[in-house]
Design a protein around this motif. Sequence first.
Motif, mmCIF file in Angstrom:
data_model
loop_
_atom_site.group_PDB
_atom_site.id
_atom_site.type_symbol
_atom_site.label_atom_id
_atom_site.label_comp_id
_atom_site.label_asym_id
_atom_site.label_seq_id
_atom_site.Cartn_x
_atom_site.Cartn_y
_atom_site.Cartn_z
ATOM 1 N N ASP A 10 -24.476 -14.933 40.522
ATOM 2 C CA ASP A 10 -24.404 -16.331 40.963
ATOM 3 C C ASP A 10 -24.845 -16.444 42.415
ATOM 4 O O ASP A 10 -24.405 -15.676 43.272
ATOM 5 N N VAL A 11 -25.722 -17.408 42.678
ATOM 6 C CA VAL A 11 -26.049 -17.775 44.058
ATOM 7 C C VAL A 11 -25.080 -18.874 44.482
ATOM 8 O O VAL A 11 -24.274 -18.699 45.384
ATOM 9 N N ASP A 12 -25.143 -20.031 43.807
ATOM 10 C CA ASP A 12 -24.123 -21.064 44.027
ATOM 11 C C ASP A 12 -23.677 -21.693 42.708
ATOM 12 O O ASP A 12 -23.074 -22.757 42.681
ATOM 13 N N THR A 13 -23.953 -20.978 41.618
ATOM 14 C CA THR A 13 -23.419 -21.352 40.310
ATOM 15 C C THR A 13 -22.080 -20.656 40.082
ATOM 16 O O THR A 13 -21.631 -19.850 40.881
ATOM 17 N N ASN A 14 -21.477 -20.957 38.934
ATOM 18 C CA ASN A 14 -20.384 -20.147 38.407
ATOM 19 C C ASN A 14 -20.563 -20.091 36.895
ATOM 20 O O ASN A 14 -21.460 -20.745 36.342
ATOM 21 N N SER A 15 -19.734 -19.333 36.220
ATOM 22 C CA SER A 15 -19.961 -19.061 34.797
ATOM 23 C C SER A 15 -19.869 -20.312 33.928
ATOM 24 O O SER A 15 -20.341 -20.301 32.778
ATOM 25 N N ALA A 16 -19.283 -21.397 34.465
ATOM 26 C CA ALA A 16 -19.220 -22.642 33.702
ATOM 27 C C ALA A 16 -20.562 -23.373 33.681
ATOM 28 O O ALA A 16 -20.745 -24.319 32.907
ATOM 29 N N ASP A 17 -21.503 -22.944 34.515
ATOM 30 C CA ASP A 17 -22.779 -23.651 34.635
ATOM 31 C C ASP A 17 -23.823 -23.211 33.619
ATOM 32 O O ASP A 17 -24.881 -23.835 33.508
ATOM 33 N N TYR A 18 -23.553 -22.136 32.887
ATOM 34 C CA TYR A 18 -24.535 -21.635 31.921
ATOM 35 C C TYR A 18 -23.796 -20.976 30.757
ATOM 36 O O TYR A 18 -22.598 -20.675 30.840
ATOM 37 N N ALA A 19 -24.521 -20.787 29.661
ATOM 38 C CA ALA A 19 -23.938 -20.126 28.493
ATOM 39 C C ALA A 19 -23.660 -18.650 28.806
ATOM 40 O O ALA A 19 -24.027 -18.141 29.870
ATOM 41 N N SER A 20 -23.029 -17.965 27.869
ATOM 42 C CA SER A 20 -22.692 -16.552 28.067
ATOM 43 C C SER A 20 -23.959 -15.716 28.225
ATOM 44 O O SER A 20 -24.804 -15.656 27.311
ATOM 45 N N PHE A 21 -24.103 -15.068 29.395
ATOM 46 C CA PHE A 21 -25.277 -14.219 29.634
ATOM 47 C C PHE A 21 -25.253 -13.001 28.716
ATOM 48 O O PHE A 21 -26.287 -12.609 28.152
ATOM 49 N N ILE A 22 -24.094 -12.414 28.533
ATOM 50 C CA ILE A 22 -23.965 -11.239 27.662
ATOM 51 C C ILE A 22 -24.387 -11.604 26.243
ATOM 52 O O ILE A 22 -25.148 -10.867 25.585
#
Length: 244
Positions: A10-22
Motif C-alpha cells: 500500500d502507498v496510501d490505500t488499504n486492503s478495503a480499497d481492492y479485492a483480495s490480492f492473494i
Amino acid sequence: VLFRSISLTDVDTNSADYASFIAAVQAAADANGAVSFDGVDTLTFTAAADGASMTDLSISLGATADGLVEADEGYTIALSGATSSSGDVTGSGAVTTTISSADAATWSLSGDVGVAEGSAASYTVSLSGTFGAGESTSVNISLTDVDTNSSDYASFIAAVQAAADANGAVSFDGVDTLTFTAAADGASMTPLAISLGAISDSLVEADEDYTIALSGATSSSGDVTGSGAVTTTISSADAATWSL
C-alpha cells in the motif's frame, strides 16, 4: 523458476480499497496451468518439456467501489528475488497503480427569502456524500448587502461561528471559510443551521435585501463542488401616518 516474491504494498490505500490480492494471484495461476502459487508470495513455473516457455500470467485485481469521497490512492505490485534450478534467471519490476475515486460531493445552501424585523432568518448549509477518514473539504460563505447595511442584521460572523460550534464536525475560520473533516470512514456532514436576526430599528423604511452565498469549494478528498446563493428581504415592521 521461482519469483520470490510477488507482493502488493500500500502507498496510501488499504486492503478495503481492492479485492483480495492473494485470491487474484491464485486465480491467475490456476487459469495459467503451468504456474503454481504457494498462497503467500511465491510463483513457480516448471517446464513440462524441453523448449517449454511460460504463458504470460494475467492477474486481475478489482478496485472496490466504497462510496467514499476521497483522494486518488495508489498501491504497488512488485516482483523480487528470482531463483532457479535451470540456469541464469533474473527478474524484478514494479507497477504502481492509482485508484481514481468514482464518488463526488456537493456543498449547497438553502434558506429564508424573507424575514420581518425583530425575527430571525434561517439558512442551511448542506454537504452531500460520505467521506474517508481524515478527508476534508472547505467552502467560502459570505454576506453581501444589496440595500441593507450591517446595522440591519445581527453579526453574520457570530451567527456562522455559533452554527459551527453547535455542529461539532464543522470549523469556521472567523472570516469566510467553513471546513468539514471526516472523523472516520463513511462520515457525512450534519447540515449546518445558521440563524441570523433582523434588527428591529424602529425606522420607517423600504424593504431591504442582502445575499448569502457559497463559493470556492476545495477538497483533499476527490471531486467536491458547491455554490449557491439566497437573497433575503427584510420587511420593515414600522409605519408612519399623516394626520390633520
